[in-house]
Design an enzyme around this catalytic site. Structure first.
Site, mmCIF file in Angstrom:
data_model
loop_
_atom_site.group_PDB
_atom_site.id
_atom_site.type_symbol
_atom_site.label_atom_id
_atom_site.label_comp_id
_atom_site.label_asym_id
_atom_site.label_seq_id
_atom_site.Cartn_x
_atom_site.Cartn_y
_atom_site.Cartn_z
ATOM 1 N N PRO A 161 0.900 -1.442 0.023
ATOM 2 C CA PRO A 161 -0.050 0.033 0.045
ATOM 3 C C PRO A 161 0.769 1.156 -0.158
ATOM 4 C CG PRO A 161 -0.916 -1.634 1.485
ATOM 5 C CD PRO A 161 0.478 -2.009 1.157
ATOM 6 N N TYR A 162 1.843 1.128 0.689
ATOM 7 C CA TYR A 162 2.954 2.246 0.783
ATOM 8 C C TYR A 162 3.447 2.594 -0.420
ATOM 9 C CZ TYR A 162 7.422 4.835 1.615
ATOM 10 O OH TYR A 162 8.266 5.682 1.775
ATOM 11 N N LEU A 163 3.953 1.775 -1.289
ATOM 12 C CA LEU A 163 4.689 1.473 -2.606
ATOM 13 C C LEU A 163 3.707 1.939 -3.404
ATOM 14 C CD1 LEU A 163 6.852 -1.444 -2.196
ATOM 15 C CD2 LEU A 163 7.691 0.826 -1.671
ATOM 16 N N LYS B 125 3.299 5.723 -2.905
ATOM 17 C CA LYS B 125 4.661 6.498 -3.523
ATOM 18 C C LYS B 125 4.508 6.626 -4.928
ATOM 19 C CE LYS B 125 7.201 8.081 -1.314
ATOM 20 N NZ LYS B 125 7.523 9.605 -0.552
#
Length: 208
Positions: free
Chosen positions: A123-125, A128
């Site tokens: 989810p973070y990637l 970003k």
């Protein structure tokens, strides 16, 4: 020329502010809480209150560059990832463009494809990746840094700009901060992306 540091109280942000103070590079630290102010005032660095999930309109006034090195953190859930790493970054890009900021430096991630990263970080990637694309198409002059696995090792002052040049997957937070200081001084560098790992090339020579 003053640079706004978003994420100034983070692990890279604090190192960056210390190095900027030592190099007499003028910066403004965006903080969320009053109790964060003392660290920066001791360095002689101006602070301004702002929140990626709330009001931050006034923090850009008088700034020519922005460094975005904020993150929701590994312990937060997908909701905070969306609000900080995606929506917060997009809002910062919009406000920078609206207020005439000349250049935006984004500290991102080496994983440009979320499916190639660790499952718990996807989810973070993904956030970003979307924020990077938004910056790329914003019309702002920009630099995107793609550091590898971050460590607290002392900065060597030597880096690699590709996996082929590097001996591993790591980069020290000190070295990331040093690269940013170099970029702040070299304002002609824009519309660029750099993979960033610990290596053998002297930073000043590599960032040309």
């Amino acid at each position: 020329m003053t640079t706004l540091i978003i994420g100034a109280n983070g692990q890279i942000g604090r190192r960056l502010c210390q190095q900027c103070a030592a190099a007499h590079v003028p910066v403004r630290a965006m903080i969320r809480h009053e109790n964060q102010r003392a660290f920066f005032e001791e360095l002689g660095i101006e602070t301004v209150r702002g929140d990626l999930g709330g009001d931050m309109t006034a923090v850009f006034t008088g700034c020519d560059q922005v460094v975005f090195t904020a993150g929701s953190g590994a312990s937060t859930g997908p909701e905070q990832t969306l609000m900080i790493d995606l929506n917060g970054a997009m809002r910062a890009i919009d406000l920078a463009r609206e207020q005439g900021v000349e250049r935006f430096i984004m500290v991102s991630t080496r994983h440009t494809d979320p499916l190639q990263g660790p499952e718990r970080l996807r989810p973070y990637l993904a956030a970003k990746r979307a924020a990077d694309a938004y910056l790329t198409h914003s019309g702002l002059a920009h630099v995107i840094l793609r550091p590898g696995r971050l460590t607290d090792a002392p900065g060597s002052g030597r880096i690699a700009l590709s996996r082929e040049e590097a001996s591993g997957e790591d980069v020290s937070r000190d070295n990331v901060a040093r690269v940013i200081v170099t970029l702040l001084k070299r304002q002609q560098l824009d519309h660029r992306e750099f993979v960033l790992l610990d290596g053998e090339r002297v930073i000043d020579e590599a960032i040309r």
